[in-house]
Design a protein around this motif. Structure first.
Motif, short mmCIF file in Angstrom:
data_model
loop_
_atom_site.label_atom_id
_atom_site.label_comp_id
_atom_site.label_asym_id
_atom_site.label_seq_id
_atom_site.Cartn_x
_atom_site.Cartn_y
_atom_site.Cartn_z
N LEU A 238 -2.51 7.58 -5.51
CA LEU A 238 -2.88 7.65 -6.92
C LEU A 238 -1.94 6.79 -7.77
O LEU A 238 -2.37 6.16 -8.74
N THR A 240 0.18 4.20 -6.51
CA THR A 240 0.29 2.80 -6.10
C THR A 240 -1.01 2.03 -6.27
O THR A 240 -1.00 0.81 -6.42
N MET A 241 -2.18 2.73 -6.21
CA MET A 241 -3.49 2.09 -6.21
C MET A 241 -3.61 1.07 -5.08
O MET A 241 -4.34 0.09 -5.18
N THR A 246 0.87 2.43 0.58
CA THR A 246 0.99 3.86 0.92
C THR A 246 1.16 4.07 2.42
O THR A 246 1.33 5.22 2.87
N PRO A 323 -5.30 -4.31 -7.21
CA PRO A 323 -6.20 -3.30 -7.79
C PRO A 323 -7.56 -3.92 -8.10
O PRO A 323 -7.65 -5.02 -8.63
N ASP A 356 -10.02 3.43 -9.86
CA ASP A 356 -9.52 2.77 -8.65
C ASP A 356 -8.46 3.60 -7.93
O ASP A 356 -8.43 3.66 -6.70
N SER A 357 -7.59 4.24 -8.67
CA SER A 357 -6.54 5.01 -8.03
C SER A 357 -7.11 6.18 -7.22
O SER A 357 -6.63 6.49 -6.13
N THR A 360 -8.79 4.79 -4.02
CA THR A 360 -7.75 4.45 -3.04
C THR A 360 -7.19 5.70 -2.38
O THR A 360 -6.96 5.74 -1.17
#
Length: 383
Positions: A238, A240-241, A246, A323, A356-357, A360
């Motif tokens: 959430l 880092t998008m 991650t 992103p 986007d977050s 991802t």
């Protein structure tokens, strides 16, 4: 988060320009939007060509059993997620018929001050076929020079996205919303935005629930414990998008779920590139909403939509790490297979970037399920 704020600022600025700025000023912003759109159209085939070719050429060697299992599970997850999203949207969106609307065909009185055309070097399907031919050829023949060319081409396009196109998107979105404001359709569109975004988020969580409950039952594991161990990866994504950023947290979470170290070390980084079920859910959900609520667009059946979903699972390999990379890769399919015009594409970009977050985070959390299944079948095979 910075990009989302800029996106919101672009929407607000576009509406204010459309409401209060003289027509000449609106046409200037409209011209900027058209130029950015031309650059975007030019770049789409290059994204597909270089990112897919580089990705295939760089697949790890000597781990064919793990590679086949990971790719198979990841692609299957993406296709099933997209199909379920289509079915749910098909059931839900008609309930709002008459209350919500998109107008993807904006009848605008605006004129383009600079008539600039930047035709792409090739169409989307040519780029896709070329990417697979060169990617597989480079991988099988061990052509290091061409591998370097594909990697460097990918780096150039990645830099173009990160330094030019992504920062320019708020201006592109502002131009679209200024155009819709002049045409008188902007507030209807904004009303629909919230409903579609909420629908996409709910589908992410439903998909993760289905994945973890079914995996827990079939593997005789506690689903709550499995997803609890993956929560650090979810919340990291959430922020880092980026699935790639991650990976360290995803690896630790998968190992906490008792995935063998060698399986986790292989499948989790690979899934960060090829498994984008959350992104697929969002793109299918938003695309279906745009088509359902736009009077000028035909709504496809499941049979018509399946080729799009299956191709989407393939072009997602080309999703750059920036992103919004997934929707950039999908734009070619939206225009070539679903007939999206510039306004519909802009709505898709805005909707996608706004969540986007969360998309991802869904991708990353789903990677943990893929790792569990690859681990299970690797043990069965005695590897």
């Amino acid at each position: 988060m910075n990009l989302i704020l800029k996106l919101i600022a672009g929407i607000v600025a576009g509406i204010l320009v459309g409401l209060y700025v003289p027509l000449t000023g609106v046409e200037l912003l409209y011209t900027v939007k058209e130029i950015i759109g031309q650059l975007l159209t030019f770049t789409i085939p290059l994204i597909i060509l270089f990112f897919i070719a580089s990705g295939i050429a760089g697949l790890p060697k000597g781990s064919n059993h793990l590679l086949g299992k990971t790719v198979g599970f990841a692609y299957g997850s993406t296709i099933i997620a997209g199909t379920l999203a289509f079915m749910l949207v098909s059931a839900i969106i008609p309930l709002f018929d008459g209350g919500l609307t998109f107008n993807a065909e904006v009848a605008t009185p605006l004129s383009n001050l600079i008539n600039l055309k930047i035709p792409p070097l090739m169409d989307v399907m040519t780029a896709l076929a070329s990417a697979f031919i060169f990617g597989i050829g480079i991988s099988q023949l061990q052509l290091e020079t061409l591998k370097k060319v594909s990697d460097q081409g990918r780096d150039i396009i990645d830099a173009l996205l990160a330094k030019v196109i992504i920062p320019a998107l708020p201006f592109y979105i502002a131009g679209v919303f200024a155009e819709m404001t002049v045409a008188g359709t902007v507030f209807e569109t904004l009303q629909t935005f919230g409903v579609v975004l909420v629908a996409a988020l709910v589908m992410h969580w439903l998909w993760l629930s289905v994945l973890y409950i079914s995996t827990g039952v079939l593997l005789k594991r506690n689903p709550i414990e499995l997803i609890k161990n993956m929560l650090p990866a979810y919340f990291t994504a959430l922020g880092t998008m980026s699935s790639a950023a991650t990976i360290p947290i995803s690896l630790r979470a998968s190992k906490a779920n008792d995935v063998q170290e060698d399986v986790a070390n292989f499948s989790v980084p690979l899934c960060a590139t090829i498994h984008l079920s959350g992104s697929t859910i969002t793109i299918v959900t938003c695309a279906m909403a745009v088509m359902f609520l736009s009077p000028s667009m035909d709504v496809p059946s499941l049979v018509d939509m399946l080729p799009f979903i299956m191709m989407l699972g393939v072009v997602m390999i080309a999703a750059p790490g920036a992103p919004g990379g997934a929707v950039m890769s999908a734009l070619g399919l939206l225009t070539s297979m679903l007939g999206f015009n510039d306004s519909a594409v802009a709505l898709m970009i805005a909707l996608y970037l706004a969540q986007d977050s969360f998309g991802t985070a869904c991708n990353v959390t789903g990677d943990g399920v893929i790792a569990l299944w690859v681990d299970r079948f690797s043990k069965k095979a005695g590897s």
